[in-house]
Design a protein around this motif. Structure first.
Motif, PDB file in Angstrom:
ATOM      1  N   GLU A 129       0.825  -1.207   0.000  1.00  0.00           N
ATOM      2  CA  GLU A 129       0.000   0.000   0.000  1.00  0.00           C
ATOM      3  C   GLU A 129       0.860   1.258   0.000  1.00  0.00           C
ATOM      4  N   ALA A 130       1.884   1.269   0.836  1.00  0.00           N
ATOM      5  CA  ALA A 130       2.777   2.429   0.901  1.00  0.00           C
ATOM      6  C   ALA A 130       3.470   2.658  -0.439  1.00  0.00           C
ATOM      7  N   ASP A 131       3.868   1.581  -1.093  1.00  0.00           N
ATOM      8  CA  ASP A 131       4.521   1.666  -2.395  1.00  0.00           C
ATOM      9  C   ASP A 131       3.567   2.234  -3.438  1.00  0.00           C
ATOM     10  N   LEU A 132       2.316   1.783  -3.416  1.00  0.00           N
ATOM     11  CA  LEU A 132       1.320   2.242  -4.382  1.00  0.00           C
ATOM     12  C   LEU A 132       0.890   3.687  -4.153  1.00  0.00           C
ATOM     13  N   LEU A 133       0.898   4.120  -2.914  1.00  0.00           N
ATOM     14  CA  LEU A 133       0.440   5.476  -2.607  1.00  0.00           C
ATOM     15  C   LEU A 133       1.433   6.540  -3.052  1.00  0.00           C
ATOM     16  N   ASP A 134       2.688   6.157  -3.225  1.00  0.00           N
ATOM     17  CA  ASP A 134       3.657   7.149  -3.696  1.00  0.00           C
ATOM     18  C   ASP A 134       3.405   7.466  -5.167  1.00  0.00           C
ATOM     19  N   GLU A 135       3.689   8.682  -5.548  1.00  0.00           N
ATOM     20  CA  GLU A 135       3.485   9.173  -6.916  1.00  0.00           C
ATOM     21  C   GLU A 135       2.048   8.994  -7.382  1.00  0.00           C
ATOM     22  N   GLU A 136       1.132   9.178  -6.463  1.00  0.00           N
ATOM     23  CA  GLU A 136      -0.285   9.199  -6.798  1.00  0.00           C
ATOM     24  C   GLU A 136      -0.848  10.591  -6.514  1.00  0.00           C
ATOM     25  N   GLY A 137      -2.056  10.830  -6.991  1.00  0.00           N
ATOM     26  CA  GLY A 137      -2.703  12.104  -6.716  1.00  0.00           C
ATOM     27  C   GLY A 137      -1.957  13.279  -7.333  1.00  0.00           C
ATOM     28  N   VAL A 138      -1.739  14.298  -6.537  1.00  0.00           N
ATOM     29  CA  VAL A 138      -1.079  15.517  -7.005  1.00  0.00           C
ATOM     30  C   VAL A 138       0.319  15.221  -7.521  1.00  0.00           C
ATOM     31  N   LEU A 139       1.046  14.345  -6.838  1.00  0.00           N
ATOM     32  CA  LEU A 139       2.407  14.031  -7.263  1.00  0.00           C
ATOM     33  C   LEU A 139       2.415  13.397  -8.652  1.00  0.00           C
ATOM     34  N   ARG A 140       1.429  12.558  -8.934  1.00  0.00           N
ATOM     35  CA  ARG A 140       1.363  11.952 -10.256  1.00  0.00           C
ATOM     36  C   ARG A 140       1.049  12.997 -11.326  1.00  0.00           C
ATOM     37  N   ASN A 167      -5.477   8.193 -14.976  1.00  0.00           N
ATOM     38  CA  ASN A 167      -6.547   8.155 -13.981  1.00  0.00           C
ATOM     39  C   ASN A 167      -7.543   7.030 -14.266  1.00  0.00           C
ATOM     40  N   ASN A 168      -7.788   6.756 -15.540  1.00  0.00           N
ATOM     41  CA  ASN A 168      -8.728   5.687 -15.895  1.00  0.00           C
ATOM     42  C   ASN A 168      -8.249   4.324 -15.407  1.00  0.00           C
ATOM     43  N   LYS A 169      -6.942   4.188 -15.240  1.00  0.00           N
ATOM     44  CA  LYS A 169      -6.384   2.928 -14.764  1.00  0.00           C
ATOM     45  C   LYS A 169      -6.487   2.799 -13.241  1.00  0.00           C
ATOM     46  N   ARG A 170      -6.939   3.876 -12.600  1.00  0.00           N
ATOM     47  CA  ARG A 170      -6.930   3.895 -11.138  1.00  0.00           C
ATOM     48  C   ARG A 170      -8.333   4.076 -10.558  1.00  0.00           C
ATOM     49  N   LEU A 171      -9.344   3.738 -11.338  1.00  0.00           N
ATOM     50  CA  LEU A 171     -10.710   3.928 -10.880  1.00  0.00           C
ATOM     51  C   LEU A 171     -11.089   2.942  -9.775  1.00  0.00           C
ATOM     52  N   VAL A 172     -10.449   1.783  -9.770  1.00  0.00           N
ATOM     53  CA  VAL A 172     -10.709   0.787  -8.722  1.00  0.00           C
ATOM     54  C   VAL A 172      -9.692   0.969  -7.608  1.00  0.00           C
ATOM     55  N   ASN A 173     -10.173   1.151  -6.402  1.00  0.00           N
ATOM     56  CA  ASN A 173      -9.300   1.328  -5.238  1.00  0.00           C
ATOM     57  C   ASN A 173      -8.674  -0.019  -4.874  1.00  0.00           C
ATOM     58  N   PRO A 174      -7.338  -0.166  -4.982  1.00  0.00           N
ATOM     59  CA  PRO A 174      -6.696  -1.462  -4.731  1.00  0.00           C
ATOM     60  C   PRO A 174      -6.335  -1.703  -3.269  1.00  0.00           C
ATOM     61  N   MET A 175      -6.567  -0.706  -2.426  1.00  0.00           N
ATOM     62  CA  MET A 175      -6.097  -0.796  -1.057  1.00  0.00           C
ATOM     63  C   MET A 175      -6.934  -1.739  -0.196  1.00  0.00           C
ATOM     64  N   VAL A 176      -6.342  -2.177   0.897  1.00  0.00           N
ATOM     65  CA  VAL A 176      -6.992  -3.124   1.798  1.00  0.00           C
ATOM     66  C   VAL A 176      -7.339  -2.468   3.135  1.00  0.00           C
ATOM     67  N   THR A 177      -6.373  -1.803   3.748  1.00  0.00           N
ATOM     68  CA  THR A 177      -6.619  -1.216   5.058  1.00  0.00           C
ATOM     69  C   THR A 177      -7.461   0.049   4.921  1.00  0.00           C
ATOM     70  N   GLU A 178      -8.213   0.347   5.961  1.00  0.00           N
ATOM     71  CA  GLU A 178      -9.136   1.483   5.932  1.00  0.00           C
ATOM     72  C   GLU A 178      -8.420   2.806   5.675  1.00  0.00           C
ATOM     73  N   LYS A 179      -7.297   3.007   6.332  1.00  0.00           N
ATOM     74  CA  LYS A 179      -6.579   4.273   6.189  1.00  0.00           C
ATOM     75  C   LYS A 179      -6.034   4.421   4.764  1.00  0.00           C
ATOM     76  N   ALA A 180      -5.495   3.359   4.212  1.00  0.00           N
ATOM     77  CA  ALA A 180      -4.946   3.415   2.852  1.00  0.00           C
ATOM     78  C   ALA A 180      -6.062   3.648   1.836  1.00  0.00           C
ATOM     79  N   ARG A 181      -7.216   3.036   2.042  1.00  0.00           N
ATOM     80  CA  ARG A 181      -8.346   3.249   1.134  1.00  0.00           C
ATOM     81  C   ARG A 181      -8.778   4.712   1.167  1.00  0.00           C
ATOM     82  N   TYR A 182      -8.763   5.296   2.338  1.00  0.00           N
ATOM     83  CA  TYR A 182      -9.127   6.706   2.472  1.00  0.00           C
ATOM     84  C   TYR A 182      -8.155   7.588   1.699  1.00  0.00           C
TER      85      TYR A 182
END
Length: 206
Positions: A129-140, A167-182
């Motif tokens: 999850e930590a690996d996936l969250l990097d370079e996402e959102g504004v950073l991406r 963004n179209n490739k990221r429409l499905v939330n891949p995260m598992v833990t509640e905080k990461a999904r948020y």
């Protein structure tokens, strides 16, 4: 046993001396593997705040070493990184059980499909999850914008299409833990808001 500063310095030196710190493009120094590593460590810490069910030393160590294998081109980086850490851990006389657990996290961290599996270690889930969250959102969006500029964007529409495609490739939330999904959802909301505003700006007619 856990010495964060020492581990970070070792990874920095190893990546530098083994050409692992070289960016994917001469003009993309902002995509530093070392900086990525530090951000993944930061995300791992953020995701584990208040949690008592995680071996944080194992997780944080794996986060620091997870991409050290990019310094070698002979094998898949996760496999190579696991070997590099094992050798380092043995040299430093780390506890063998600790070495094995960290090595396994590094070896499996690129197998993101495991996030869909049940009964995998929480440390592995959090590392991925930590690996996936990097370079996402504004950073991406910053990355994609710079990437298009470096590679010769003909218009703002080129940048817009590049961001929308990602963004179209990221429409499905891949995260598992509640905080990461948020965090994932919040990042995608920002991308959607940005792209809508960009689309509006592009289509302004006078």
């Amino acid at each position: 046993m856990y010495d964060e500063e020492q581990y970070i310095e070792y990874v920095k030196e190893y990546l530098t001396t083994h050409n692992g710190a070289v960016p994917p493009h001469p003009l993309m120094a902002f995509r530093s593997k070392i900086q990525h590593t530090l951000r993944v460590l930061g995300w791992a810490k953020r995701l584990t705040e208040g949690r008592e069910d995680v071996d944080k030393k194992v997780l944080y160590t794996a986060a620091i070493f997870h991409d050290i294998g990019y310094s070698e081109k002979k094998e898949f980086h996760a496999e190579q990184g696991a070997k590099i850490f094992y050798e380092y851990g043995m040299k430093m006389n780390m506890n063998l059980s600790f070495i094995e657990r960290v090595r396994n996290l590094i070896y499996l961290h690129s197998s993101k499909e495991l996030l869909k599996e049940k009964n995998i270690p929480i440390e592995l889930i959090l590392l991925m999850e930590a690996d996936l969250l990097d370079e996402e959102g504004v950073l991406r969006m910053v990355w994609y914008t710079l990437d298009k500029g470096i590679n010769g964007a003909d218009s703002y529409e080129d940048v817009y299409n590049h961001i929308v495609m990602g963004n179209n490739k990221r429409l499905v939330n891949p995260m598992v833990t509640e905080k990461a999904r948020y965090y994932w959802d919040e990042k995608q909301k920002l991308v959607e808001l940005f792209t809508k505003q960009l689309e509006d700006d592009i289509n302004v007619r006078t």
